[in-house]
Design a protein around this motif. Sequence first.
Motif, PDB file in Angstrom:
ATOM      1  N   TYR A 299      68.954 -53.342   4.552  1.00  0.00           N
ATOM      2  CA  TYR A 299      69.025 -52.061   5.244  1.00  0.00           C
ATOM      3  C   TYR A 299      67.645 -51.721   5.810  1.00  0.00           C
ATOM      4  N   ARG A 300      67.600 -51.267   7.050  1.00  0.00           N
ATOM      5  CA  ARG A 300      66.315 -50.986   7.694  1.00  0.00           C
ATOM      6  C   ARG A 300      65.552 -49.889   6.950  1.00  0.00           C
ATOM      7  N   GLY A 301      66.272 -48.983   6.290  1.00  0.00           N
ATOM      8  CA  GLY A 301      65.620 -47.936   5.524  1.00  0.00           C
ATOM      9  C   GLY A 301      64.757 -48.481   4.402  1.00  0.00           C
ATOM     10  N   PHE A 302      65.084 -49.688   3.931  1.00  0.00           N
ATOM     11  CA  PHE A 302      64.274 -50.297   2.872  1.00  0.00           C
ATOM     12  C   PHE A 302      62.862 -50.557   3.386  1.00  0.00           C
ATOM     13  N   ASP A 303      62.755 -51.100   4.599  1.00  0.00           N
ATOM     14  CA  ASP A 303      61.431 -51.321   5.200  1.00  0.00           C
ATOM     15  C   ASP A 303      60.700 -50.010   5.446  1.00  0.00           C
ATOM     16  N   LEU A 304      61.406 -49.018   5.993  1.00  0.00           N
ATOM     17  CA  LEU A 304      60.749 -47.767   6.351  1.00  0.00           C
ATOM     18  C   LEU A 304      60.259 -47.020   5.118  1.00  0.00           C
TER      19      LEU A 304
ATOM     20  N   PRO B   1      64.737 -44.557  -4.903  1.00  0.00           N
ATOM     21  CA  PRO B   1      64.912 -44.882  -6.320  1.00  0.00           C
ATOM     22  C   PRO B   1      64.947 -46.389  -6.587  1.00  0.00           C
ATOM     23  N   ILE B   2      65.531 -47.150  -5.660  1.00  0.00           N
ATOM     24  CA  ILE B   2      65.623 -48.596  -5.848  1.00  0.00           C
ATOM     25  C   ILE B   2      64.239 -49.234  -5.815  1.00  0.00           C
ATOM     26  N   ILE B   3      63.408 -48.825  -4.847  1.00  0.00           N
ATOM     27  CA  ILE B   3      62.074 -49.408  -4.703  1.00  0.00           C
ATOM     28  C   ILE B   3      61.222 -49.118  -5.929  1.00  0.00           C
ATOM     29  N   PHE B   4      61.228 -47.872  -6.381  1.00  0.00           N
ATOM     30  CA  PHE B   4      60.366 -47.520  -7.494  1.00  0.00           C
ATOM     31  C   PHE B   4      60.867 -48.048  -8.825  1.00  0.00           C
TER      32      PHE B   4
ATOM     33  N   PRO C 163      73.536 -49.590   9.085  1.00  0.00           N
ATOM     34  CA  PRO C 163      73.197 -50.852   9.757  1.00  0.00           C
ATOM     35  C   PRO C 163      72.411 -51.794   8.845  1.00  0.00           C
ATOM     36  N   ILE C 164      72.719 -53.073   8.944  1.00  0.00           N
ATOM     37  CA  ILE C 164      71.968 -54.110   8.231  1.00  0.00           C
ATOM     38  C   ILE C 164      71.218 -54.923   9.279  1.00  0.00           C
ATOM     39  N   SER C 165      69.923 -55.076   9.061  1.00  0.00           N
ATOM     40  CA  SER C 165      69.062 -55.710  10.058  1.00  0.00           C
ATOM     41  C   SER C 165      68.220 -56.798   9.409  1.00  0.00           C
ATOM     42  N   LEU C 166      67.588 -57.568  10.255  1.00  0.00           N
ATOM     43  CA  LEU C 166      66.549 -58.467   9.771  1.00  0.00           C
ATOM     44  C   LEU C 166      65.362 -57.600   9.371  1.00  0.00           C
ATOM     45  N   THR C 167      64.888 -57.749   8.142  1.00  0.00           N
ATOM     46  CA  THR C 167      63.825 -56.888   7.620  1.00  0.00           C
ATOM     47  C   THR C 167      62.702 -57.719   7.015  1.00  0.00           C
TER      48      THR C 167
END
Length: 234
Positions: A155-160, A229-232, A122-126
Amino acid sequence: MEPDERGKFDVLLSNIGISPNVIAISESGIAHEFIIGNSMAENDIHFDDKFSKKLAQIVSKLHRENRINYEGSERCLVWKWLDLMLQEIEGSAQELPSFVNYEILREEVRKNRAIIEEADFPISLTHGDLKPSNIMILADNSLKLIDLELSGFNYRGFDLMKLYRADRAVFSVRTLLQHHIPIDFPCNEQEESFFKFLYEYHAEFNLLNNKTKKNIRGLIYFTKQYVLPIIFSS
């Protein structure tokens, strides 16, 4: 954020009550109302679960917001950011360490994007930068999101993952294989806080059924395998 979109998400999030009111928008920036409170600290996230439910409610409200149309994968922020980073790297490829190959790096990004898009997450407003210091605790213990310049569709996982990334124990194999919701085995405080947050997060999505465990594992797997991995690296 594109110039023509400046302030769009700030206004939306203030209208639904999860960020400070917008006072003015100009080419110089965005002015919000002054609010009295304290920024969340890492300890508020990882070692104290008193905010787990409120935090889950405000984040899920953000992720459930659908009054702005999403226009396709080309609008997903993580891919836009990675493309910009790759362009920057390509422009200075000769300065890269000997063990870094630009073409291999670009191919890895392409393969990961293909896997994620095929999985149709899912792609959400983040929020885009949902770290503890970007959450304000007001005098009544209510919460507000601040610093919204990276908000958009993602992706909501990016926020979480951004919110809980300091807590490496949460993403252990033991947790993935053995943990159940609600909490029913001894675990450290960090794990308990994160799983209580996810339990309440799913409650807001009305997902507390026999698929809850699968949904939560899916969120953790996605954030661990792809977002972490993307965040870090950014």
